[in-house]
Design an enzyme around this catalytic site. Structure first.
Site, mmCIF file in Angstrom:
data_model
loop_
_atom_site.group_PDB
_atom_site.id
_atom_site.type_symbol
_atom_site.label_atom_id
_atom_site.label_comp_id
_atom_site.label_asym_id
_atom_site.label_seq_id
_atom_site.Cartn_x
_atom_site.Cartn_y
_atom_site.Cartn_z
ATOM 1 N N TYR A 162 -45.893 14.617 42.980
ATOM 2 C CA TYR A 162 -45.339 14.462 42.022
ATOM 3 C C TYR A 162 -46.609 11.861 42.264
ATOM 4 O O TYR A 162 -47.179 11.778 41.592
ATOM 5 C CB TYR A 162 -44.318 13.363 40.881
ATOM 6 C CG TYR A 162 -44.260 13.030 40.196
ATOM 7 C CD1 TYR A 162 -43.609 13.904 39.069
ATOM 8 C CD2 TYR A 162 -43.941 11.758 40.719
ATOM 9 C CE1 TYR A 162 -43.610 12.679 37.883
ATOM 10 C CE2 TYR A 162 -43.621 10.810 40.021
ATOM 11 C CZ TYR A 162 -43.520 11.523 38.065
ATOM 12 O OH TYR A 162 -43.129 10.902 37.328
ATOM 13 N N LYS A 166 -49.848 10.845 40.811
ATOM 14 C CA LYS A 166 -49.485 9.590 39.301
ATOM 15 C C LYS A 166 -50.446 8.771 40.434
ATOM 16 O O LYS A 166 -50.614 7.311 40.013
ATOM 17 C CB LYS A 166 -48.190 9.417 39.848
ATOM 18 C CG LYS A 166 -47.584 10.211 39.436
ATOM 19 C CD LYS A 166 -47.427 10.491 37.945
ATOM 20 C CE LYS A 166 -46.893 11.196 36.499
ATOM 21 N NZ LYS A 166 -47.428 11.567 35.055
HETATM 22 N N1 LIG Z 1 -38.397 9.704 33.381
HETATM 23 C C1 LIG Z 1 -38.709 8.362 33.850
HETATM 24 O O1 LIG Z 1 -38.264 7.899 34.896
HETATM 25 C C2 LIG Z 1 -40.715 8.712 34.743
HETATM 26 C C3 LIG Z 1 -40.981 7.996 35.074
HETATM 27 C C4 LIG Z 1 -42.544 7.608 35.247
HETATM 28 C C5 LIG Z 1 -43.247 8.440 35.178
HETATM 29 N N2 LIG Z 1 -42.801 9.207 33.894
HETATM 30 C C6 LIG Z 1 -43.554 10.216 33.356
HETATM 31 O O2 LIG Z 1 -43.446 10.056 32.117
HETATM 32 C C7 LIG Z 1 -44.242 11.101 30.952
HETATM 33 C C8 LIG Z 1 -43.429 12.000 30.066
HETATM 34 O O3 LIG Z 1 -42.061 12.543 31.031
HETATM 35 P P1 LIG Z 1 -40.859 12.178 30.447
HETATM 36 O O4 LIG Z 1 -39.273 12.117 31.458
HETATM 37 O O5 LIG Z 1 -40.486 11.755 29.391
HETATM 38 O O6 LIG Z 1 -40.189 13.925 30.602
HETATM 39 P P2 LIG Z 1 -39.859 15.414 29.974
HETATM 40 O O7 LIG Z 1 -39.568 15.897 30.442
HETATM 41 O O8 LIG Z 1 -38.453 14.727 28.552
HETATM 42 O O9 LIG Z 1 -40.823 15.320 28.882
HETATM 43 C C9 LIG Z 1 -42.299 15.941 29.136
HETATM 44 C C10 LIG Z 1 -42.981 17.105 27.882
HETATM 45 O O10 LIG Z 1 -43.907 17.776 27.798
HETATM 46 C C11 LIG Z 1 -44.452 18.545 27.516
HETATM 47 N N3 LIG Z 1 -44.797 19.717 28.467
HETATM 48 C C12 LIG Z 1 -44.857 19.705 30.448
HETATM 49 N N4 LIG Z 1 -45.927 20.488 30.554
HETATM 50 C C13 LIG Z 1 -46.651 20.636 29.065
HETATM 51 C C14 LIG Z 1 -47.954 21.166 29.500
HETATM 52 N N5 LIG Z 1 -48.432 21.369 30.813
HETATM 53 N N6 LIG Z 1 -48.662 21.106 28.177
HETATM 54 C C15 LIG Z 1 -47.884 20.114 27.232
HETATM 55 N N7 LIG Z 1 -47.329 19.372 27.312
HETATM 56 C C16 LIG Z 1 -46.250 20.032 28.583
HETATM 57 C C17 LIG Z 1 -42.973 19.334 27.551
HETATM 58 O O11 LIG Z 1 -42.540 20.007 26.895
HETATM 59 C C18 LIG Z 1 -41.931 18.297 27.791
HETATM 60 O O12 LIG Z 1 -41.968 17.897 25.934
HETATM 61 C C19 LIG Z 1 -44.663 12.127 32.759
HETATM 62 O O13 LIG Z 1 -45.659 11.747 33.096
HETATM 63 C C20 LIG Z 1 -43.583 12.004 33.386
HETATM 64 O O14 LIG Z 1 -44.044 12.203 34.695
HETATM 65 C C21 LIG Z 1 -41.226 9.553 34.200
#
Ligand SMILES: NC(=O)c1ccc[n+]([C@@H]2O[C@H](COP(=O)([O-])OP(=O)(O)OC[C@H]3O[C@@H](n4cnc5c(N)ncnc54)[C@H](O)[C@@H]3O)[C@@H](O)[C@H]2O)c1
Length: 254
Positions: A162, A166
């Protein structure tokens, strides 16, 4: 144009990947509230349809688009379908991402590749397809979701794939920003800190330990990220490109 008018997205067309839940859903709703038509791209058909309905209820156009960002063919088709329907693409938010936690010495090839396939290949495939349309138009805003994990190493959980993915998103963003800056495109990324979503619910037992490392003493709610996105999607950020906008409650300061 007044400063508030420069933040308006009225009449723009946008797509958000991974918009079926979590941060992507909040991003899609924020763009819609600011006036844009928003295509809801997700691998999950039910959640994509549900968020598209929420967006239409705000009085703008929406459409669910079921796409697996790991497939460049599906990504190319997704962008073509949106441009066919709405005539152009002004804003693209490449947000779909997954997490995976395992010590490096135990990680399989499949585990490593599964994260890179969504988080890095998927973002590149999307940027490439969106960039082709936007370069032809002569304008466009691309915003990728990176993470504070591009800058720091999280603890105590082991997440080398991960973190590497990123850091790749952040530098891919800078690279594309320079390739396309003179041709009307802005390419930026947002790096959230720990944010309350279903992704983090998978490691909920770690949350109390993280809070001590966050100067603001709390995790982000998805709403905390919306202002940064609307800024980067709007004319207010016309001279901003290749930037990593960190929204982390101060986490990376300690
Ligand atoms: N939640 C956190 O703390 C956090 C922190 C930093 C960055 N992020 C990043 O933010 C983004 C969203 O994270 P989140 O926490 O909302 O995650 P989440 O798991 O709640 O949502 C992710 C969404 O992406 C979709 N998805 C997954 N694989 C896919 C694919 N192959 N094709 C199309 N859609 C796909 C899923 O169905 C889901 O709706 C991600 O890139 C994550 O790495 C999250």
């Amino acid at each position: 144009m007044s400063i508030l008018e420069r933040f308006s997205l009225a009449g723009r067309t946008a797509l958000v990947t991974g918009a079926g839940q979590g941060i992507g859903q909040a991003f899609a709703l924020a763009l819609a509230e600011a006036g844009a038509d928003v295509a809801v791209v997700d691998i999950n058909p039910e959640s994509a349809a549900s968020v598209a309905s929420q967006i239409e209820a705000l009085g703008v156009r929406s459409m669910p688009v079921v796409t697996d960002v790991r497939s460049s063919d599906e990504v190319d088709q997704m962008v073509a379908d949106i441009v066919d329907a709405w005539g152009r693409l002004d804003i693209a938010v490449n947000n779909a991402g997954i997490g995976m936690w395992a010590p490096a010495e135990e990680m399989t090839d499949e585990q490593w590749e599964s994260v890179l396939a969504v988080n890095l290949n998927g973002v590149f495939y999307c940027c490439r397809a969106e960039g082709r349309v936007m370069l032809e138009q002569g304008h466009g805003k691309i915003i990728n979701t990176a993470s504070m994990s591009a800058l720091i190493v999280n603890r105590p959980q082991c997440q080398v794939s991960y973190n590497a993915s990123k850091a790749g998103v952040a530098h891919l963003t800078r690279s594309l920003a320079t390739e396309w800056a003179s041709r009307g495109l802005n390419v930026n990324c947002i790096s959230p800190g720990y944010t309350r979503t279903p992704l983090v619910d998978q490691v909920a037992h770690l949350v109390d330990g993280w809070l001590a490392d966050i100067p603001m003493g709390r995790m982000a709610e998805v709403e905390d990220l919306q202002g940064a996105l609307v800024f980067l999607a709007s004319d207010a950020s016309a001279y901003v490109t290749g930037h990593e906008l960190v929204v982390d409650g101060g986490f990376t300061l300690w």
